[in-house]
Design a protein around this motif. Structure first.
Motif, PDB file in Angstrom:
ATOM      1  N   ASP A 125       0.804  -1.227   0.000  1.00 40.55           N
ATOM      2  CA  ASP A 125       0.000   0.000   0.000  1.00 40.55           C
ATOM      3  C   ASP A 125       0.837   1.277   0.000  1.00 40.55           C
ATOM      4  O   ASP A 125       0.284   2.367  -0.158  1.00 40.55           O
ATOM      5  CB  ASP A 125      -0.920   0.026   1.223  1.00 40.55           C
ATOM      6  CG  ASP A 125      -2.127  -0.886   1.070  1.00 40.55           C
ATOM      7  OD1 ASP A 125      -2.233  -1.529   0.024  1.00 40.55           O
ATOM      8  OD2 ASP A 125      -2.946  -0.952   2.003  1.00 40.55           O
ATOM      9  N   TYR A 128       0.137   3.783  -2.651  1.00 44.51           N
ATOM     10  CA  TYR A 128      -1.028   4.671  -2.634  1.00 44.51           C
ATOM     11  C   TYR A 128      -0.636   6.116  -2.320  1.00 44.51           C
ATOM     12  O   TYR A 128      -1.341   7.060  -2.687  1.00 44.51           O
ATOM     13  CB  TYR A 128      -2.020   4.210  -1.561  1.00 44.51           C
ATOM     14  CG  TYR A 128      -2.947   3.081  -1.944  1.00 44.51           C
ATOM     15  CD1 TYR A 128      -2.489   1.945  -2.592  1.00 44.51           C
ATOM     16  CD2 TYR A 128      -4.295   3.147  -1.633  1.00 44.51           C
ATOM     17  CE1 TYR A 128      -3.351   0.910  -2.914  1.00 44.51           C
ATOM     18  CE2 TYR A 128      -5.171   2.118  -1.954  1.00 44.51           C
ATOM     19  CZ  TYR A 128      -4.689   0.991  -2.600  1.00 44.51           C
ATOM     20  OH  TYR A 128      -5.549  -0.016  -2.927  1.00 44.51           O
ATOM     21  N   ALA A 158      -3.374   0.715  -7.205  1.00 48.53           N
ATOM     22  CA  ALA A 158      -2.842   1.884  -6.516  1.00 48.53           C
ATOM     23  C   ALA A 158      -3.443   3.190  -7.020  1.00 48.53           C
ATOM     24  O   ALA A 158      -3.840   4.037  -6.220  1.00 48.53           O
ATOM     25  CB  ALA A 158      -1.326   1.924  -6.632  1.00 48.53           C
ATOM     26  N   ASN A 216      -2.741  -5.379  -3.343  1.00 53.54           N
ATOM     27  CA  ASN A 216      -3.207  -4.035  -2.986  1.00 53.54           C
ATOM     28  C   ASN A 216      -4.373  -3.554  -3.847  1.00 53.54           C
ATOM     29  O   ASN A 216      -4.635  -2.355  -3.930  1.00 53.54           O
ATOM     30  CB  ASN A 216      -2.063  -3.016  -3.004  1.00 53.54           C
ATOM     31  CG  ASN A 216      -1.296  -2.978  -4.305  1.00 53.54           C
ATOM     32  OD1 ASN A 216      -1.672  -3.646  -5.260  1.00 53.54           O
ATOM     33  ND2 ASN A 216      -0.223  -2.210  -4.351  1.00 53.54           N
ATOM     34  N   GLY A 333      -0.790  -4.836   3.283  1.00 56.33           N
ATOM     35  CA  GLY A 333       0.306  -4.049   2.732  1.00 56.33           C
ATOM     36  C   GLY A 333       1.503  -4.080   3.668  1.00 56.33           C
ATOM     37  O   GLY A 333       1.392  -4.368   4.854  1.00 56.33           O
ATOM     38  N   CYS A 336       3.850   0.565   4.928  1.00 59.44           N
ATOM     39  CA  CYS A 336       3.087   1.801   4.755  1.00 59.44           C
ATOM     40  C   CYS A 336       2.526   2.331   6.055  1.00 59.44           C
ATOM     41  O   CYS A 336       2.313   3.515   6.208  1.00 59.44           O
ATOM     42  CB  CYS A 336       1.960   1.562   3.759  1.00 59.44           C
ATOM     43  SG  CYS A 336       1.163   3.044   3.189  1.00 59.44           S
TER      44      CYS A 336
END
Length: 358
Positions: A125, A128, A158, A216, A333, A336
């Motif tokens: 993640d 993102y 993403a 993800n 994830g 992150c």
């Protein structure tokens, strides 16, 4: 951002994944997960390879890419100039097998070089993070609209997933919950939303689909899905250039096709679709075939209730923010720390709004 009409907007990038790669590498450096001079490793069919090479170039990192058989000479040269190492898969007519072999090679490299950091663009993640500034840019450009519909290729999840979360508020008190519909575009043959049983005789559009589970992709973010064939996407790409003078890749043609349809279904909403890259690597495979392109007036999606009804060249289904199909559950994830709800670092997106040619 290119406004094609009052309610249809193209969010255009030269290399979209540079947004996610730059923010991800910056986050890893800030948190001490990597240090300058380390080697960052990942697999890519094209756009992410260039994006990661750019990020490594900016932050003084080494870059090692396991590239798809679809990586062309232009990208190969760009990566070489940027100092990235490219291992390209041998020619293969089956892109599903190509993707599987690339992932296997990544694991081999990690076993040989345990100090390398695998970026895990399909699973982490951290990718993102960079899209928060883009969401702010969209909000500024279309603020006050009755509702926003975001259309884009699903891929690793993403770009569309992050933008939808940020635009919907994502627990950010500075931005109350907003009416944002998320429309994902998939190629036939992609298993992410259950279309692996329907092959496209031309090609699976690399980058927006997958033959392996992606950790993800947050399935529960998507309201509607469009499955679009190579031929239909080609028609969209050609029409977008011919009608609006926007020269973009094949996934953009698919997104443009879906966005026009969503715009017609809900004329009160503003529709933003993502153009992830330019059209240069599609000159021979798409644009040189412009005379074969179907008229968009002759194309319409087949409305389906479940994946068993999918059929080429174009199908549409309400997903209704349902969870992932069995066997495609979203993995956790890594690296992150709940980044999607937190503050992303970095500057604002600096694109200029203009009206496209008609």
């Amino acid at each position: 951002m290119i406004r094609l009409d009052d309610r249809l907007v193209c969010l255009r990038f030269e290399t979209m994944k540079a947004v996610s790669a730059l923010a991800a590498v910056r986050h890893l450096l800030d948190t001490g997960a990597v240090r300058r001079g380390d080697t960052l490793l990942d697999s890519s069919s094209g756009i992410y390879a260039y994006a990661l090479a750019l990020a490594c170039h900016r932050y003084g990192m080494r870059c090692h890419i396991v590239g798809s058989t679809t990586v062309d000479r232009t990208l190969h040269t760009q990566l070489a100039v940027l100092g990235a190492t490219l291992e390209q898969m041998e020619p293969c007519s089956d892109l599903k097998l190509d993707q599987k072999r690339r992932v296997e090679r990544v694991h081999e490299i990690l076993a040989e070089h345990p100090g390398y950091h695998w970026m895990r663009q399909y699973h982490d993640d951290v990718h993102y993070l960079g899209y928060r500034a883009i969401a702010d840019r969209i909000r500024e450009a279309v603020g006050g609209a009755a509702g926003l519909t975001l259309v884009g290729g699903v891929g690793s999840g993403a770009s569309t997933g992050a933008l939808a979360r940020y635009l919907r508020g994502a627990g950010d008190p500075a931005h109350p919950p907003a009416d944002v519909q998320l429309v994902g575009v998939q190629p036939y043959g992609s298993l992410t939303f259950g279309a692996e049983h329907v092959p496209d005789p031309e090609i699976i559009i690399a980058g927006i689909g997958s033959s392996i589970p992606f950790g993800n992709v947050a399935h529960e973010l998507y309201d509607t899905l469009h499955w679009i064939s190579f031929d239909a996407a080609l028609a969209g790409s050609v029409d977008l250039l011919r009608r609006h003078a926007v020269f973009a890749g094949l996934s953009t043609g698919a997104g443009y096709l879906a966005a026009r349809h969503e715009r017609e279904r809900a004329p009160e909403r503003t529709v933003v679709f993502i153009a992830a890259d330019t059209g240069h690597r599609y000159v021979d495979t798409v644009y040189a075939r412009h005379r074969e392109a179907a008229a968009l007036a002759d194309l319409a999606p087949r409305e389906v209730r479940d994946q068993r009804q999918l059929a080429l060249p174009w199908s549409r289904m309400h997903w209704n923010r349902a969870p992932a199909p069995a066997g495609r559950r979203r993995g956790a994830g890594r690296g992150c720390g709940g980044c999607v709800g937190g503050a992303a670092r970095g500057g604002r997106a600096g694109s200029m709004t203009k009206r496209g040619n008609r």
